[in-house]
Write an enzyme that holds these catalytic residues in place. Sequence first.
Site, PDB file in Angstrom:
ATOM      1  CG  HIS A   1      24.182  67.361  85.401  1.00  0.00           C
ATOM      2  ND1 HIS A   1      23.496  66.293  84.867  1.00  0.00           N
ATOM      3  CD2 HIS A   1      24.279  68.295  84.410  1.00  0.00           C
ATOM      4  CE1 HIS A   1      23.172  66.573  83.602  1.00  0.00           C
ATOM      5  NE2 HIS A   1      23.637  67.772  83.311  1.00  0.00           N
TER       6      HIS A   1
ATOM      7  CG  HIS B   1      18.640  69.581  84.536  1.00  0.00           C
ATOM      8  ND1 HIS B   1      19.787  69.453  85.300  1.00  0.00           N
ATOM      9  CD2 HIS B   1      19.066  69.538  83.250  1.00  0.00           C
ATOM     10  CE1 HIS B   1      20.836  69.323  84.508  1.00  0.00           C
ATOM     11  NE2 HIS B   1      20.443  69.384  83.268  1.00  0.00           N
TER      12      HIS B   1
ATOM     13  CG  ASP C   1      23.944  71.912  83.090  1.00  0.00           C
ATOM     14  OD1 ASP C   1      23.151  72.658  82.484  1.00  0.00           O
ATOM     15  OD2 ASP C   1      24.441  70.890  82.572  1.00  0.00           O
TER      16      ASP C   1
END
Length: 289
Positions: free
Chosen positions: A27, A177, A245
């Site tokens: 991610h 998440h 992220d």
Amino acid sequence: MDPDYLPFHANPSKPEFKAPEGAVDAHCHVFGPADKFPYHPKRKYTPCDAPKEKLFELRDYLGFSRNVIVQASCHGTDNAALVDALENAGELARGVAVVDPGITEEELRVMDKAGVRAVRFNFVKRLVDTTPKEVFLSIAEKIKPLGWHIVVYFEAPDLEALIPFLNELDTTIVVDHMGRPDVTKGVEHADFQRFIDFMTSNDKVWVKTTCPERLTQTPPDYRDVVPFMKALVEKFPDRCLWGTDWPHPNMKSHTPDDGKLVDVIPQIAPTAELQQKLLVDNPMRLYWS
Ligand SMILES: O=C(O)/C=C(\C=C(/O)C(=O)O)C(=O)O
């Protein structure tokens, strides 16, 4: 860039944790550069530029081998920056796109050829306007022939109302998440148990054990989030993914150090077997099989 948001860390620390061979950052994003890939006029935030070259440099620096690059809301349904990064990375990256309901089969085929393997449905109200469920269902139908899966981003209070819709999606679903739990409530709270029950009763549902930096109440200490991440890795070792992220859009509390995020991994996946599943086997099965 929005003045009250922090840019990504210019000099992240070198992680102490050595990721297994072939580890995947499952991610992350690419943003712009704006002069080549402008941000969407209806976006709800403006990030700093975070080009593919910086992402791939970070991948190598952290000891990872591959990326799953996720379209973020600041680019709307213009996936040009994502496709450019995928075409540049070849077999080292796969993508998750955000598409309009009017997308054509040919446009989907071009994305698939570049390495896109999923679409993203974003329900986070501070990021996107509401999309009617029928629109998402029509997109879900369009991607079926390609075998793509669906990544969903929502906040914990939204899960209960979303479950009937998510149950209508007859493909793998990956939750970003951890569904953003409120970590002050603790792992045993009904909200997080609802998410665990949802995953227990739906083996098509996967989860990203990501973003302690967004969920923590004690930044930059992430110990209050570790129990949530660890619980999911222990309960669903074959359906968890991990990611940085990067470049961490919309961060105000602190600038996450990507090396420190990597060093959380052995706290949530304490054995080599769990780390292999989380970082290699699971993402390879979902994005490179
Ligand atoms: O980067 C993330 O995954 C989280 C965020 C942003 C997005 O996902 C997005 O803009 O699509 C956020 O929580 O602000």
